[in-house]
Design a protein around this motif. Structure first.
Motif, short mmCIF file in Angstrom:
data_model
loop_
_atom_site.label_atom_id
_atom_site.label_comp_id
_atom_site.label_asym_id
_atom_site.label_seq_id
_atom_site.Cartn_x
_atom_site.Cartn_y
_atom_site.Cartn_z
N ALA A 204 12.45 -1.50 3.93
CA ALA A 204 11.19 -1.72 2.97
C ALA A 204 11.20 -1.04 1.77
N GLY A 205 12.05 0.22 1.75
CA GLY A 205 11.93 0.80 0.51
C GLY A 205 10.45 1.61 0.27
N VAL A 206 10.10 2.20 1.24
CA VAL A 206 8.84 2.79 1.35
C VAL A 206 9.03 4.29 1.68
N ASN A 207 7.96 5.10 1.44
CA ASN A 207 7.94 6.57 1.67
C ASN A 207 6.65 6.78 2.52
N LEU A 208 6.99 6.72 3.84
CA LEU A 208 6.09 7.20 4.99
C LEU A 208 6.53 8.46 5.42
N LEU B 236 0.68 -1.31 0.05
CA LEU B 236 -0.03 -0.11 0.07
C LEU B 236 0.77 1.36 0.12
N ALA B 237 2.12 1.16 0.83
CA ALA B 237 2.84 2.44 0.88
C ALA B 237 3.43 2.71 -0.55
N LYS B 238 3.82 1.48 -1.22
CA LYS B 238 4.38 1.70 -2.50
C LYS B 238 3.34 2.17 -3.40
#
Length: 322
Positions: free
Chosen positions: A174-178, A144-146
């Motif tokens: 995790a390679g995500v942008n939060l 979902l974040a990706k």
């Protein structure tokens, strides 16, 4: 002015006897235990359990003094300026001794200005999400974040709390942008998660686990390297598809540097006794905590190791004060 050797030896012996007598009579008045975080948080909860048991043994009240602000720095500096008599203690957690030195220019140095007394508890953090978020696992959250980069928020109690580097390490691995949303305490971030104003929080177990059990928050994983017997069915972040992820929080008690070692020894013995009580172990477990204790020397070793570990994490993730 000359002092004879016999006179000097006599003075040293007299001082030693005075300190020993002081340690034997301690405590003769109430003890103040400073908790540099908000009331109702994990540090406050643990301190009150400990203080009650110390009071039962010594017959002197242990007054819990919450002094929140500046990621624990305000309360810590108040404790640093207290008299070195053993009547003002600091109940601190990892973010103060391991994280803050890498993020802030503080007016104190943990091992220079404080005498470690004993560890008191350890616990992984709990990765929780707003239950209205359409995710049931860590992998669901990552996907979902990706799919929505920069649209999901993670809340923390500020840069000096463990929740912040926990989120930043998750983002990196995790390679995500939060998007980080800082609060004046993790308990406030969790409150906003319950209301849906933030979607993700890495929280201390004692304040998040009760909400997860009632369904007000959804727990996805624990942050420790291995599963915890406190919630044995809960997977770790690492085994949920983020290899290498591992963080755990710990708490401990400090005295002001210069407190006579007899008093530090007496405090240590009492804290060890309390944390070996089965009723205390059971009570901690209900909050998702493991009751532990240590020698002052072992506690100092943990502080050095944690500070080095978190310095590397903060440098690697680029975490900074916001």
């Amino acid at each position: 002015m000359r002092i004879s050797l016999p006179a000097a030896v006599a003075s040293i012996l007299a001082l030693g006897l005075a300190h020993a007598a002081l340690g034997q009579s301690y405590p003769t008045k109430p003890i103040r235990m400073i908790v540099p975080w908000n009331p109702g948080g994990t540090s406050d909860t643990i301190a009150r359990i400990l203080g009650q048991k110390m009071n039962e043994t010594w017959g002197q009240p242990v007054v819990i003094d919450t002094r929140a602000g500046a990621s624990g720095i305000i309360g810590t500096e108040i404790a640093m300026r207290a008299p070195a008599d053993g009547y003002t203690l600091l109940h601190a957690n990892m973010s103060q001794w391991a994280t803050n030195p890498s993020l802030y220019k503080t007016g104190y140095d943990t091992l220079r200005d404080f005498a470690p007394v004993s560890m008191v508890a350890t616990a992984p953090q709990l990765l929780v999400v707003y239950p209205g978020l359409p995710v049931k696992s860590v992998q669901d959250l990552i996907q979902l974040a990706k799919a929505k980069p920069g649209e999901l928020n993670f809340g923390s109690g500020g840069a000096g709390t463990l929740a912040y580097p926990a989120g930043e390490l998750f983002k990196a691995l995790a390679g995500v942008n939060l998007v980080h949303v800082p609060y004046k305490g993790t308990i406030l971030a969790l409150t906003d998660l319950l209301g849906g104003r933030v979607q993700v929080v890495f929280s201390d177990m004692p304040i998040a686990l009760p909400h997860a059990r009632t369904g007000k928050a959804r727990a996805l994983a624990v942050t420790s390297a291995k599963r915890t017997p406190l919630v044995p069915d809960m997977p770790t972040v690492a085994e949920s598809g983020v290899p290498g992820y591992a963080l755990e929080n710990s708490w401990g008690v400090f005295a002001r540097i210069g407190v006579p070692r007899q008093i530090v020894g007496k405090l240590n013995a009492e804290i060890v006794r309390v944390h070996n009580l089965q009723e205390v172990k059971d009570r901690y477990a209900t909050f998702g905590l493991e009751s532990v204790s240590s020698t002052p020397e072992r506690f100092a070793e943990v502080i050095r190791a944690d500070a080095a570990k978190f310095s590397k994490i903060i440098t690697a993730t680029g975490a900074k004060v916001e």
